[in-house]
Design a protein around this motif. Structure first.
Motif, PDB file in Angstrom:
ATOM      1  N   GLU A  77       0.802  -1.221   0.000  1.00 63.60           N
ATOM      2  CA  GLU A  77       0.000   0.000   0.000  1.00 63.60           C
ATOM      3  C   GLU A  77       0.839   1.276   0.000  1.00 63.60           C
ATOM      4  OE1 GLU A  77      -2.668  -0.346   3.274  1.00 63.60           O
ATOM      5  OE2 GLU A  77      -3.775  -2.002   2.383  1.00 63.60           O
ATOM      6  N   ILE A  83       1.546  -1.332  -5.389  1.00 67.00           N
ATOM      7  CA  ILE A  83       0.350  -0.571  -5.753  1.00 67.00           C
ATOM      8  C   ILE A  83      -0.059  -0.875  -7.192  1.00 67.00           C
ATOM      9  CG2 ILE A  83      -0.515   1.767  -6.197  1.00 67.00           C
ATOM     10  CD1 ILE A  83       1.201   2.724  -3.838  1.00 67.00           C
ATOM     11  N   ASP A  86      -1.540  -4.399  -7.507  1.00 69.95           N
ATOM     12  CA  ASP A  86      -2.900  -4.430  -6.987  1.00 69.95           C
ATOM     13  C   ASP A  86      -3.879  -3.677  -7.890  1.00 69.95           C
ATOM     14  OD1 ASP A  86      -2.194  -5.955  -4.773  1.00 69.95           O
ATOM     15  OD2 ASP A  86      -1.792  -4.199  -3.516  1.00 69.95           O
TER      16      ASP A  86
END
Length: 379
Positions: A77, A83, A86
């Motif tokens: 995150e 990031i 994801d």
């Protein structure tokens, strides 16, 4: 205690520790060097069997003396590689020759001109895609500028190039790093018969080595959260990159110290110094008194300027006023030579330094949303 030993984890260790899949790929360059790339093909909450083959490949390329670890150090995150995975991208992390992951030759050839083209071709061959996206930091952007100006056919293979702390011109470096730049340059043009280049040309260029496991072990005691000597580690980082204690997550300091530097060719460092001592020029490596080699390679005793006007890939520049290595003056000079800038983003905080594009506390909030929106338009 777990925090203190994270620095011995490799890039694959760091990824799998947090549940991300990671593949190691060997890439052979045109001059026969073997590189290692790290691939995060999907996010940690996705199922391998449900992944469709429509994910956009994206290469993240580190800076001088960096490695694939640069993109995963902050953790889930917060690290750009995680990031992007994801967010549905097929993430590929490059490693230049000479760093700890790309040391598969007994005698290292110092010129990494071949590295980025080879990595791009490998990714496109594996993914069966006609083009990919690119994000570079510092020298990673330098590689892109050199590649697309010298090998213009690669412009069509990159849909968008995002350049974080873009490094081309280096004549306006600030801070103590300028002394290192002078030192490396005078290692080339000193009156001592240009010993450094002579040694490099006849016996192989020395390497800017990653630190030993022992030094990493020692730094884990010097740099962990409770150590009274931690300021030594932060000051060393700030001396190179600019001061921004506000942006540095102290919990990541041990990991950073454990992975930086990751190794490089000394020739790359010397080339950096040449740019500082010749402000206003972004040109090929100068072999100094060896005018014959300059002429053989360049058909001129003076190295040629890189023809940035030949770059046609859309480019997004992300810079900051507090960056001592990619200064406002040098970035402005770069902008004047590029014809296809689609975004010119300046970090909104005066505290942002050279490494905060990777590890800064504000990056997730103010930088990455802009970057992700831009990438989504070109994926």
């Amino acid at each position: 205690m777990a925090t203190r030993i994270r620095d011995i984890f490799s890039s694959p260790d760091l990824a799998t520790k947090y549940g991300y899949p990671l593949e190691a790929h060997r890439v052979i360059t045109d001059d026969g060097y073997i590189l290692e790339m790290h691939r995060i093909p999907y996010g940690r909450y996705e199922n391998q069997h449900s992944i469709k083959n429509d994910r956009t490949p994206i290469i993240l390329q580190h800076g001088l003396a960096g490695s694939s670890a640069d993109w995963v150090i902050p953790g889930p995150e917060r690290a750009l590689a995680y990031i992007l995975a994801d967010e549905g991208y097929d993430v590929w992390l490059g490693n230049n020759r000479g760093n700890i992951y790309s040391r598969h030759h007994r005698h290292m050839q110092p010129d990494n001109l071949y590295d980025l083209p080879a990595m791009i071709d490998h990714v496109l061959a594996i993914t069966f895609k006609p083009k990919l996206l690119f994000v570079g930091h510092s020298q990673g952007t330098t590689q892109f500028f050199v590649m697309t100006s010298m090998k213009p056919e690669y412009n069509s293979k990159v849909g968008l190039a995002v350049c974080l702390a873009p490094a081309a011109y280096t004549g306006h470096l600030r801070g103590p790093v300028t002394q290192l730049a002078k030192l490396t340059y005078f290692g080339v043009v000193s009156c001592l018969d240009h010993l450094q280049i002579w040694v490099g040309e006849n016996f192989g260029y020395p390497e800017f080595r990653a630190r030993s496991m022992w030094s990493k072990f020692v730094s884990s005691f010097l740099c962990h959260n409770d150590a009274p000597t931690q300021f030594l580690c932060t000051n060393a980082l700030f001396l190179v990159a600019g001061f921004s204690k506000k942006e540095l997550n102290m919990n990541n300091l041990t990991v950073i110290i454990g992975h930086v530097p990751a190794g490089a060719s000394w020739k790359q460092v010397v080339h950096f110094g040449q740019g500082y001592m010749n402000p206003g020029h972004f040109r090929a490596y100068d072999y100094g008194e060896n005018k014959e080699k300059n002429f053989k390679l360049y058909q001129s005793v003076t190295p040629p300027e890189y023809q940035l006007e030949r770059i046609t890939t859309p480019i997004a520049l992300f810079s900051s006023d507090n960056d001592w290595l990619a200064t406002t003056e040098d970035v402005s000079m770069l902008k004047s030579r590029l014809n296809n800038i689609i975004v010119d983003y300046k970090a909104p905080f005066n505290s942002f330094n050279h490494y905060d594009f990777l590890w800064g506390n504000s990056a997730v909030r103010v930088l990455y949303p802009v970057l992700l929106d831009l990438l989504s338009r070109y994926r």
